[in-house]
Design a protein around this motif. Structure first.
Motif, PDB file in Angstrom:
ATOM      1  N   GLU A   1      29.597  54.625 -17.794  1.00 23.00           N
ATOM      2  CA  GLU A   1      29.916  55.774 -16.939  1.00 23.00           C
ATOM      3  C   GLU A   1      29.341  57.030 -17.585  1.00 23.00           C
ATOM      4  OE1 GLU A   1      33.853  57.775 -14.947  1.00 23.00           O
ATOM      5  OE2 GLU A   1      33.826  55.595 -15.287  1.00 23.00           O
ATOM      6  N   PHE A   2      28.642  57.819 -16.745  1.00 22.79           N
ATOM      7  CA  PHE A   2      27.879  58.970 -17.225  1.00 22.79           C
ATOM      8  C   PHE A   2      28.113  60.136 -16.273  1.00 22.79           C
ATOM      9  CE2 PHE A   2      25.992  54.905 -18.053  1.00 22.79           C
ATOM     10  CZ  PHE A   2      25.812  54.923 -19.424  1.00 22.79           C
ATOM     11  N   HIS A   3      28.394  61.320 -16.823  1.00 20.93           N
ATOM     12  CA  HIS A   3      28.723  62.494 -16.005  1.00 20.93           C
ATOM     13  C   HIS A   3      27.776  63.649 -16.333  1.00 20.93           C
ATOM     14  CE1 HIS A   3      32.663  61.057 -14.476  1.00 20.93           C
ATOM     15  NE2 HIS A   3      32.558  60.271 -15.536  1.00 20.93           N
ATOM     16  N   GLY A   4      27.553  64.491 -15.338  1.00 13.82           N
ATOM     17  CA  GLY A   4      26.728  65.674 -15.544  1.00 13.82           C
ATOM     18  C   GLY A   4      26.754  66.569 -14.327  1.00 13.82           C
ATOM     19  N   ASP A   5      25.849  67.514 -14.316  1.00 12.07           N
ATOM     20  CA  ASP A   5      25.732  68.472 -13.219  1.00 12.07           C
ATOM     21  C   ASP A   5      24.509  68.140 -12.393  1.00 12.07           C
ATOM     22  OD1 ASP A   5      27.950  70.009 -14.094  1.00 12.07           O
ATOM     23  OD2 ASP A   5      26.670  70.970 -15.589  1.00 12.07           O
ATOM     24  N   ASP A   6      24.644  68.289 -11.094  1.00 13.49           N
ATOM     25  CA  ASP A   6      23.541  68.068 -10.162  1.00 13.49           C
ATOM     26  C   ASP A   6      23.634  69.168  -9.119  1.00 13.49           C
ATOM     27  OD1 ASP A   6      21.449  66.848  -8.650  1.00 13.49           O
ATOM     28  OD2 ASP A   6      22.141  64.872  -9.262  1.00 13.49           O
ATOM     29  N   ALA A   7      22.841  69.059  -8.077  1.00 17.56           N
ATOM     30  CA  ALA A   7      22.910  69.996  -6.965  1.00 17.56           C
ATOM     31  C   ALA A   7      22.686  69.218  -5.686  1.00 17.56           C
ATOM     32  CB  ALA A   7      21.868  71.092  -7.109  1.00 17.56           C
TER      33      ALA A   7
END
Length: 166
Positions: free
Chosen positions: A110-116
């Protein structure tokens, strides 16, 4: 895959991905609108191997029906025991903010971050699961409530192939 008795936690987590794959993609036509309509299209991917003794990797995916490709550079941070997945697509050539995370004891990552989405920043989550020697699953989800709930908007079913087409 690295010998589990001698490898450091995290090192070699993506060794399963090395080689060529056929990919069945399903992507929501209108994410974050409540629409249930999905677009399905083929892809091919190839992971070019592992680097830094299993602490880095590079793969490319091609979506011929959509006219673009993607590239991911994966890097393991041994201090934080986390992977950063650094992505770029051929339409823009711009490196996106990484998603960061790790694999868990049950085998899913599981990997989290910012996108648009359409110019609006959104939290993003990638999940790698159902990993075998010949198949794997990936999904991407966005959140509009700070990660309390997630809408899956893209899935990939990977099936190993001997053809290197990406």
């Amino acid at each position: 895959m690295s010998d589990p008795s001698t490898r450091k936690p995290g090192i070699g987590d993506f060794d399963f991905l090395v080689g060529p794959w056929k990919v069945t993609n399903r992507r929501l036509v209108a994410p974050l609108t409540g629409s249930p309509e999905w677009d399905e299209f083929p892809g091919t991917a190839v992971c070019h191997g592992t680097l830094f003794g299993g602490a880095a990797g590079l793969d490319e995916i091609s979506f011929p029906a959509k006219g673009f490709s993607g590239l991911t550079l994966r890097l393991f941070d041994p201090v934080r025991a986390q992977w950063s997945l650094n992505r770029v697509n051929s339409r823009t050539g711009l490196l996106q903010p990484p998603v960061v995370g790790r694999f868990h004891d049950d085998g899913h990552g599981e990997f989290h971050g910012d996108d648009a989405h359409e110019g609006t920043p959104v939290p993003c989550r990638f999940v790698r699961s159902r990993i075998t020697s010949v198949s794997a699953h990936w999904k991407q989800a966005f959140s509009t409530d700070g990660g309390q709930s997630w809408e899956t908007n893209w899935t990939m079913a990977l099936r190993r192939t001997e053809e290197c087409a990406a």
